[in-house]
Design an enzyme around this catalytic site. Structure first.
Site, mmCIF file in Angstrom:
data_model
loop_
_atom_site.group_PDB
_atom_site.id
_atom_site.type_symbol
_atom_site.label_atom_id
_atom_site.label_comp_id
_atom_site.label_asym_id
_atom_site.label_seq_id
_atom_site.Cartn_x
_atom_site.Cartn_y
_atom_site.Cartn_z
ATOM 1 N N GLU A 1 9.781 1.733 11.202
ATOM 2 C CA GLU A 1 10.721 2.969 10.833
ATOM 3 C C GLU A 1 10.024 4.032 11.117
ATOM 4 O OE1 GLU A 1 12.302 5.842 9.574
ATOM 5 O OE2 GLU A 1 13.144 4.910 7.667
ATOM 6 N N LYS B 1 0.909 -1.165 -0.005
ATOM 7 C CA LYS B 1 -0.050 -0.127 -0.120
ATOM 8 C C LYS B 1 0.766 1.319 -0.036
ATOM 9 C CE LYS B 1 -2.649 3.524 1.082
ATOM 10 N NZ LYS B 1 -2.079 4.758 1.109
ATOM 11 N N CYS C 1 13.760 10.577 6.933
ATOM 12 C CA CYS C 1 13.677 10.414 8.087
ATOM 13 C C CYS C 1 14.999 10.532 8.834
ATOM 14 C CB CYS C 1 13.311 9.016 8.591
ATOM 15 S SG CYS C 1 11.723 8.819 7.852
ATOM 16 N N GLU D 1 10.232 16.188 14.811
ATOM 17 C CA GLU D 1 10.416 16.017 13.475
ATOM 18 C C GLU D 1 9.844 17.051 12.446
ATOM 19 O OE1 GLU D 1 11.567 12.177 10.723
ATOM 20 O OE2 GLU D 1 9.819 12.347 11.556
#
Length: 478
Positions: A246, A171, A280, A379
């Site tokens: 992750e 997906k 990331c 983040e």
């Protein structure tokens, strides 16, 4: 209009619904994708199960490896097409998009070569017994991948799964999935059996959620936000399904007073503006020892001010951000930095001539007096770097570990003992010394600690993650 790939066939959503695909460069619709739902996920999982019970499941490791190697070459044969598609879909500079396709091909090459290199064990046991431990595929593996590196992420998560004999349901993110669909089509053309690789497009809260909680999957991998990662893990737990997560990071560069400026400065700038900071592992925090802080920041500001954002064809440091929500998010953080009293040490520029409606943001370098701002703990996922001085080794380690994340970090020093001490002290899954890479190479085990997730991808360890062991105990006495 693009179509899903289920059971070896191009497929519309059962509902007939579609989603618009917008170009980040100008905000305009350039294609459509099916809006997959639970019934489409059912079809894909069933197709994958049928593949395991059929031709795909009958192939040897050698045969699977050869298919992956052929797919690697097929990707290279279509590199120009895939580069253009990736750049259009994500807004990446053409050079960045091309490098992503090269990495995709390398994933298939690496795991194609490794498919028949995973061995079992023979364990000494009691007299008259023979014990062996073999590795087997998990079964149907689910893969929910993000929009920042759609092509690379497909290779990273799917290649080891296929190498170990699993059948995959992917997906991809609705914001960027065109290259993923095309590679699945190329896999069929290369000779992969129907159902070995299935693609279901749609919204995360619909198709993604349905896949994560589907009772027919045996494993799920997810790369994305911590918030969604929690939902994925909860859904997987309902069916006792293993998952690899992750979930992002807040990577720190730790720069000591014996740093090699020529190595560190360009690497640190590239580490935050690469892929427009939508990585990331982006090095979004910079810790610099006080004795060289002013000198180093002056050199860094000079380099940072050269950065430019533009369209894929301009081939600059940054492209646009992926969508309007991300554009607004990054600009909120820049505004917050100013409200928190941070100093703007340097800014890049948005190139002239970019389309109106594109999600371009100005690369920004801040300096802070302490580690209290959310710009140093959350983040941002954009080209925003925040610098902070530190006094000694102990404070450097404390600050490097002062977030909920632990994905990657870098140490800049010529002192060998310090390199080892700080590397061991930093809580992260991957540490660079006098270098920095976004997630490292295909061959290097990768993953995080703390709220950056768990499990490992890349390298041979990914083949272990994508398989399970079976212990066979045989009595051969009289």
């Amino acid at each position: 209009m693009a179509k899903m790939v289920i059971g070896g066939k191009p497929t519309d959503a059962v509902s007939g619904m579609t989603l618009d695909v917008l170009s980040p460069t100008d905000g305009l619709v350039f294609s459509n994708i099916p809006r997959g739902q639970a019934e489409d996920v059912d079809l894909a999982v069933n197709a994958a199960r049928s593949a395991l019970d059929g031709k795909w499941g009958q192939l040897t490791a050698l045969e699977r490896g050869r298919l992956l190697l052929r797919l690697s070459q097929t990707v290279l044969d279509h590199i120009d097409e895939l580069t253009q598609l990736e750049a259009k879909d994500t807004g990446k500079a053409l050079t960045t998009a091309r490098n992503d396709i090269l990495a995709l091909a390398r994933y298939f090459e690496y795991y194609g070569g490794g498919a028949d290199k995973i061995h079992g064990q023979v364990i000494p046991f009691l007299n008259d017994y023979a014990v062996q431990v073999i590795r087997e595929p998990l079964g149907v593996t689910a893969h929910v991948i993000p929009w920042n590196y759609p092509a690379q992420m497909l290779g990273r998560t799917v290649a080891p799964a296929l190498a170990m004999g699993n059948a995959c349901v992917v997906k991809p993110a609705e914001d960027a999935c065109m290259s993923v669909i095309r590679v699945a089509e190329l896999a069929l053309e290369t000779g992969f059996p129907s159902g070995a690789l299935n693609i279901v497009t749609g919204l995360g809260e619909e198709a993604g959620a349905s896949l994560a909680r589907h009772p027919g999957i045996n494993f799920i991998s997810f790369t994305g936000s911590n918030e969604v990662g929690v939902l994925i893990q909860q859904a997987a737990a309902l069916n006792a399904v293993k998952c690899v997560l992750e979930l992002g990071g807040k990577s720190a560069h730790v720069v000591f007073d014996d740093v090699n400026f020529k190595l560190a400065v360009p690497a640190i700038v590239k580490g935050i503006v690469g892929n427009t900071g939508q990585t990331c592992t982006a090095g979004s925090r910079l810790l610099v020892q006080k004795g060289i802080y002013d000198e180093f920041m002056a050199a860094l500001a000079e380099e940072f001010s050269k950065t430019r954002a533009g369209t894929p064809e301009m081939n600059l440091n940054c492209g646009p951000l992926i969508n309007k929500a991300q554009f607004e998010r990054v600009n909120r953080y820049i505004k917050k930095g100013l409200e928190d009293g941070m100093t703007v040490r340097a800014e890049g520029k948005i190139a002239s001539g970019v389309p109106e409606g594109g999600y371009f943001v100005t690369p920004t370098l801040f300096s802070a007096k302490d580690h209290t701002s959310v710009l140093l703990t959350e983040e941002i996922f954009g080209p925003v770097l925040v610098a902070l001085p530190f006094s000694d080794e102990a404070e450097a380690i404390r600050l490097a570990n002062a977030t909920e994340y632990g994905l990657q970090g870098a140490i800049w020093t010529e002192n060998g003992g310090r390199q080892q001490r700080v590397a061991k002290g930093m809580k992260a899954g991957q540490i660079y010394i006098n270098s920095f890479g976004a997630g490292g190479g295909i061959e290097l085990p990768f993953g995080g600690v703390k709220k950056s997730g768990h499990g490992r991808e890349k390298g041979f360890i990914a083949l272990e993650e994508m398989s399970t062991t079976k212990t066979i105990v045989q009595f051969h006495g009289e």
